[in-house]
Design an enzyme around this catalytic site. Sequence first.
Site: not given
Ligand code: FUB
Length: 327
Positions: A16, A226
């Site tokens: 991320d 997301e």
């Molecule tokens: O790293 C945890 C979660 O997985 C992140 O918040 C999302 O975007 C995905 O990468």
Amino acid sequence: MAQSKRYLFPADYMADPSVHVFGGKLYIYPSHDWDSAAPDDDFGSEYDMKDYHVLSIEGPDPMTSPVKDHGNALDIKDVPWAGRQLWDNDVAYKDGKYYMYFPAKDKTDIFRIGVAIADKPEGPYIPLPKPMDGSYSIDVCVFEEDGKHYLYFGGIWGGQLQRYKDNKAVDTGSTYPADDEPAIPARVVRLRDDMLEFAEEPRPVVLLDENGKPITVADNARRFFEASWLHKYNGKYYFSYSTGDTHCLCYAIGDNPYGPFTYKGKILTPVVGWTTHHSIVEYGGKWWLFHHDSVPSKGINRLRSLKVCELHYNEDGTIRTIEGTDE
Ligand code: FUB
């Protein structure tokens, strides 16, 4: 043509990446993965991160310059309100201070967004005692323009965005719309001048298709899931994001930070590993895509590795798609 990429930090698992240039140096703000025994489920329980490290690129070329690990910048045990799962964070600068925005589940297992403050981009970051008022869900990105800071956030499924409508938690526990309705949008909100709270009610980040119609729930190859990111190129605003269960990074273009944004295409096709997440930054006269995959861990979703490659625009401002499996 295959795009050459670099694994940035083979010494540890991180994911991320949010990336910014502060004082001429490129800083990376990743999540810090580890091999937790938490179950692998649709809530993302296996992403059980407990701290953040800050990395920097020590030179002009992200593909070759050394990467420095500045160590533990924030630990969940120092966040009074947090229960578990420090997910994707981002950092903004204002008036001599650095502000880290980070999602974590509170002690009742609801994702909230916290703020932590530092004197240097690498930290250490000191968390405020409570999360931001009215904050919810995950995956923050801060975009600054003309002294105003805009926070983008949200993620469905384990990111809990479906639990909110008009910025209020819904009694029924979730609000997944029908397949032919507009998909659940990311949110954008301007930050207060002191950077510590929202200055307004969060607004939906509306994604339109080529006919000006909202992208629907059924269109899961293009709908928001997301991992929001916002950057500006040639006077246009590029909102990019992950499509989650279809595993692509896509982008849409708008005329201002609030949108609406019109879908334009894929930035990155699926990588090895379930999640895909990124940031886009200009550095040294070139544009770069930072992301992660699970190749070094041989496909273990919870153990992801940071990667970088150059990003290219076409003359019409569209982005050339990069293959997720290119090495
Ligand atoms: O790293 C945890 C979660 O997985 C992140 O918040 C999302 O975007 C995905 O990468």
